[in-house]
Design an enzyme around this catalytic site. Sequence first.
Site, short mmCIF file in Angstrom:
data_model
loop_
_atom_site.label_atom_id
_atom_site.label_comp_id
_atom_site.label_asym_id
_atom_site.label_seq_id
_atom_site.Cartn_x
_atom_site.Cartn_y
_atom_site.Cartn_z
N LYS A 10 4.79 8.60 12.07
CA LYS A 10 3.40 8.37 12.51
C LYS A 10 3.17 9.07 13.86
O LYS A 10 3.60 10.21 14.00
CB LYS A 10 3.09 6.88 12.51
CG LYS A 10 3.34 6.29 11.10
CD LYS A 10 2.97 4.86 10.93
CE LYS A 10 3.43 4.39 9.55
NZ LYS A 10 3.30 2.96 9.32
N HIS A 86 -1.76 8.37 2.97
CA HIS A 86 -1.18 7.16 3.57
C HIS A 86 -2.28 6.13 3.84
O HIS A 86 -3.40 6.49 4.23
CB HIS A 86 -0.44 7.51 4.87
CG HIS A 86 0.38 6.38 5.37
ND1 HIS A 86 -0.14 5.41 6.20
CD2 HIS A 86 1.66 6.02 5.11
CE1 HIS A 86 0.81 4.52 6.45
NE2 HIS A 86 1.91 4.86 5.79
N GLU A 158 3.34 1.61 -1.63
CA GLU A 158 3.35 0.92 -0.33
C GLU A 158 2.26 -0.15 -0.32
O GLU A 158 1.10 0.15 0.01
CB GLU A 158 3.07 1.91 0.80
CG GLU A 158 4.15 2.94 1.01
CD GLU A 158 4.18 3.41 2.47
OE1 GLU A 158 5.22 3.27 3.10
OE2 GLU A 158 3.15 3.90 2.96
N SER A 203 7.89 -2.13 5.50
CA SER A 203 8.85 -2.93 6.28
C SER A 203 10.30 -2.76 5.84
O SER A 203 11.09 -3.69 5.97
CB SER A 203 8.47 -4.41 6.23
OG SER A 203 7.21 -4.64 6.79
#
Length: 240
Positions: A10, A86, A158, A203
């Site tokens: 990121k 994303h 995700e 995570s």
Amino acid sequence: MKKLVVGNWKLNPQTVAEAIDLAQATDIEGAVLCPPDIFLMEVGGAIKQAILGAQDLFWKDGAAVTGEASAIQLKDIGVSYVIVGHSSRREKLAETDTLVNLKVKAALTAGLKAILCIGENLDIHQQGEATVRTFIGEQLRKDLDEVKQGENLIVAYEPIWAISTSGTGLVDTPEEAVTIISFIKEELLKIGLSMVLVIYGGSVNSKTADGFLKENIIDGVLVGAASLDAHEFKQIISLS
Ligand code: PGA
């Protein structure tokens, strides 16, 4: 076969020196490092075993658009993988399925491997598995419209609510991920796409990675926060 482990940095780290340090510390075969564009050249120069990935691309080469990077430009500086769609871009930058679809096609046309991120938000998750399946099925169809080849495509499941920065404090279990990833693989075959790798993200850290990586159906992991800690990320790669 080793599984795919992708690190999504990121907007981190804050300096080029730190980016080079992190790249050198996680320069391991099987790892795909996705630094911010501003550090791509330096990270590319610092790695010998890991593979370079970008976090996004613009869908048209040579366009009169300010502040973007195209597939050809990314390829030219040694990028092999690119993350597309994303959830942070969909949410914070209002990226639509139409735009995501154009980006997937542009990446594949340029010979990049596209990592398409899909996944439901907390609201959809709480409505139960049938609603999640409907949402994921629709997202796949829209984002992969007119995509004909699965070879260079990776889908990253995700669930947005399980991403470390989502603020929910919730995590997905390998069992739940397997259920949805099996469904994703079935849907991909229905739309004529075979050989697509499907990885899990949300995570994932050195303690939880094994649970996901040991499932045959899960082809790898997409790691955010834990990819910024060299020790953590190396542990994850050692499990792949
Ligand atoms: P996380 O991020 O591993 O910090 O949850 C994953 C991602 O957003 O790609």
